[in-house]
Design a protein around this motif. Structure first.
Motif, PDB file in Angstrom:
ATOM      1  N   UNK A 145       0.832  -1.206   0.000  1.00  0.00           N
ATOM      2  CA  UNK A 145       0.000   0.000   0.000  1.00  0.00           C
ATOM      3  C   UNK A 145       0.868   1.259   0.000  1.00  0.00           C
ATOM      4  N   UNK A 146       1.929   1.238   0.788  1.00  0.00           N
ATOM      5  CA  UNK A 146       2.848   2.378   0.811  1.00  0.00           C
ATOM      6  C   UNK A 146       3.516   2.563  -0.549  1.00  0.00           C
ATOM      7  N   UNK A 147       3.883   1.455  -1.188  1.00  0.00           N
ATOM      8  CA  UNK A 147       4.507   1.537  -2.507  1.00  0.00           C
ATOM      9  C   UNK A 147       3.540   2.140  -3.520  1.00  0.00           C
ATOM     10  N   UNK A 279      -4.536  -1.220   1.720  1.00  0.00           N
ATOM     11  CA  UNK A 279      -4.255  -1.696   3.083  1.00  0.00           C
ATOM     12  C   UNK A 279      -5.523  -2.229   3.739  1.00  0.00           C
ATOM     13  N   UNK A 280      -6.652  -1.626   3.445  1.00  0.00           N
ATOM     14  CA  UNK A 280      -7.906  -2.020   4.073  1.00  0.00           C
ATOM     15  C   UNK A 280      -8.461  -3.320   3.492  1.00  0.00           C
ATOM     16  N   UNK A 281      -8.341  -3.518   2.157  1.00  0.00           N
ATOM     17  CA  UNK A 281      -9.066  -4.592   1.489  1.00  0.00           C
ATOM     18  C   UNK A 281      -8.240  -5.833   1.165  1.00  0.00           C
ATOM     19  N   UNK A 282      -6.947  -5.679   0.895  1.00  0.00           N
ATOM     20  CA  UNK A 282      -6.161  -6.814   0.413  1.00  0.00           C
ATOM     21  C   UNK A 282      -6.119  -7.955   1.419  1.00  0.00           C
ATOM     22  N   UNK A 283      -6.133  -7.644   2.708  1.00  0.00           N
ATOM     23  CA  UNK A 283      -6.107  -8.688   3.732  1.00  0.00           C
ATOM     24  C   UNK A 283      -7.488  -9.243   4.057  1.00  0.00           C
ATOM     25  N   UNK A 329      -2.766  -3.335  -9.550  1.00  0.00           N
ATOM     26  CA  UNK A 329      -1.333  -3.579  -9.379  1.00  0.00           C
ATOM     27  C   UNK A 329      -1.059  -4.339  -8.082  1.00  0.00           C
ATOM     28  N   UNK A 330      -1.708  -3.940  -7.004  1.00  0.00           N
ATOM     29  CA  UNK A 330      -1.379  -4.483  -5.687  1.00  0.00           C
ATOM     30  C   UNK A 330      -1.857  -5.921  -5.493  1.00  0.00           C
ATOM     31  N   UNK A 334       0.833  -8.767  -4.329  1.00  0.00           N
ATOM     32  CA  UNK A 334       0.738  -9.284  -2.967  1.00  0.00           C
ATOM     33  C   UNK A 334       0.415 -10.778  -2.969  1.00  0.00           C
ATOM     34  N   UNK A 335      -0.466 -11.189  -3.871  1.00  0.00           N
ATOM     35  CA  UNK A 335      -0.847 -12.598  -3.933  1.00  0.00           C
ATOM     36  C   UNK A 335       0.334 -13.482  -4.301  1.00  0.00           C
ATOM     37  N   UNK A 336       1.103 -13.073  -5.315  1.00  0.00           N
ATOM     38  CA  UNK A 336       2.278 -13.854  -5.716  1.00  0.00           C
ATOM     39  C   UNK A 336       3.303 -13.893  -4.588  1.00  0.00           C
TER      40      UNK A 336
END
Length: 408
Positions: A145-147, A279-283, A329-330, A334-336
């Motif tokens: 998320x920061x990236x 940051x909120x949704x990916x997890x 993009x994220x 993140x998944x890989x």
């Protein structure tokens, strides 16, 4: 480091703070030159063809060396790879100062190719190094998320700031500024902690070929990674076909160069706004659902932007594309990073980057050709349709992942 209220989780890790700071500074320096380098080539040659070759000089190394760079980033110490490539890129950019006539413009192309080669090595090494620093739990989503936020800031201010500085201080000042950013990044990476790297045997052609095959077998054998590569490449093809027409859209349909600049800045603002959503949704949301939704929103944004008749519609559409685009993009990255062994992440990341570069180049050629033959609206409808199709593929073909187990 004490946990300050509101501090992103990844920034509590010292090595990630250094890595993120170095990347932010060097990326800003590179974006300062996105206008300056083509403008300099145009000034000394007066040729649009010579100016257009700057794009080829940047993308060809990605296409030719991407998979090889991934192998090397898995075989070599990634911290050392990033440190060395920062120094090499600083030296390459500095040589552009020697190009001051049509007969020396080849120096710019060589410098861009060398800088791009360094970036081809740096990016998969950095993507593989990040989970080694922060783990694969919630800190990883915080880091990505920061990236994404960093990319948003740079996209928002980098190119316009570079144009202002070029007019105010000239080309050499911008070159030295970019050199300084790469050196600052090298210092930041040098200050990170040394970690056990890959214990590779002697680097030979046969060994590189075998490890490249192993990386490709990893992609083919993992359903999630295989379909993420297909979906992301198809989406990048659609995205590239429209991205090549952003400036013509602003100039011919929305009112002029100023309006084109505002659209580009709105995209950057969208990327910046998308960072906290990542940051909120990916997890919390399954990758296939989040990826499909992001692609659908992007398709709607494409259609709204490229059929807009003024800034009141175009700017919100561009912001929306930036927000959903940051998620497109994220989610794959993140998944890989979470599903594959760290030892192969460099190779896999490099294959994704090569697919992205090839799709972008094809889209950049095919998009304007189709728009000229059939019209901008037809291209927008086609690109949006392809993007909707990629959303359907993501929803149907990506497997469900187990719930995230936060890492310490």
């Amino acid at each position: 480091m004490p946990k300050l209220p509101g501090m992103p989780e990844a920034l509590r890790v010292r090595d990630f703070r250094l890595l993120w700071t170095g990347r932010f500074v060097s990326l800003l320096g590179s974006w300062l030159l996105t206008v300056a380098v083509p403008a300099h080539v145009l000034q000394i040659t007066g040729s649009l063809m010579a100016t257009g070759l700057t794009l080829a000089a940047e993308y060809l190394p990605v296409l030719l060396l991407g998979p090889l760079a991934g192998v090397l980033s898995d075989r070599w110490d990634r911290r050392r790879v990033m440190l060395t490539t920062d120094v090499v890129r600083a030296a390459a950019v500095a040589t552009m100062l020697l190009a001051d006539s049509p007969g020396t413009v080849w120096i710019v192309y060589a410098a861009l190719a060398a800088e791009s080669t360094g970036s081809v090595l740096f990016r998969p090494a950095a993507q593989a190094y990040t989970p080694a620093v922060v783990g694969t739990g919630t800190r990883l989503s915080s880091a990505n998320a920061l990236t994404a936020g960093t990319d948003g800031v740079v996209r928002l201010v980098g190119a316009p700031l570079g144009a202002v500085l070029l007019l105010a201080y000239g080309f050499p000042v911008l070159i030295w500024a970019d050199v300084a950013t790469y050196l600052c990044s090298a210092v930041a990476i040098f200050l990170t902690t040394r970690r056990p790297g890959a214990q590779a045997s002697r680097t030979t052609v046969a060994a590189i070929r075998e490890e490249l095959r192993h990386g490709l077998r990893t992609i083919r054998g993992d359903r999630m990674t295989r379909w993420l590569l297909v979906v992301s490449t198809l989406f990048t093809l659609a995205n590239g076909s429209l991205s090549a027409l952003l400036v013509p859209l602003g100039v011919t349909e929305l009112g002029g160069p100023r309006q084109a600049g505002l659209v580009v800045s709105a995209l950057g603002a969208g990327f910046l706004l998308g960072a906290p959503l990542i940051r909120l949704l990916v997890d919390r949301v399954q990758p296939r659902h989040l990826y499909a939704l992001s692609l659908l929103c992007t398709a709607a944004g494409f259609l709204a932007l490229f059929t807009a008749d003024g800034l009141p519609v175009a700017l919100p559409a561009a912001v929306g594309i930036g927000v959903s685009g940051s998620m497109t993009w994220a989610v794959p990255q993140t998944t890989v990073q979470r599903t594959l062994p760290n030892a192969v992440l460099g190779r896999v990341s490099a294959v994704f980057l090569s697919g992205e570069a090839l799709a972008t180049l094809i889209g950049a050629v095919a998009g304007p050709a189709l728009a000229q033959a059939a019209g901008l609206t037809t291209l927008a409808v086609l690109a949006s349709t392809v993007t909707v199709a990629t959303a359907a593929l993501a929803l149907l073909l990506l497997p469900r992942l187990p719930a995230l187990m936060p890492a310490s």
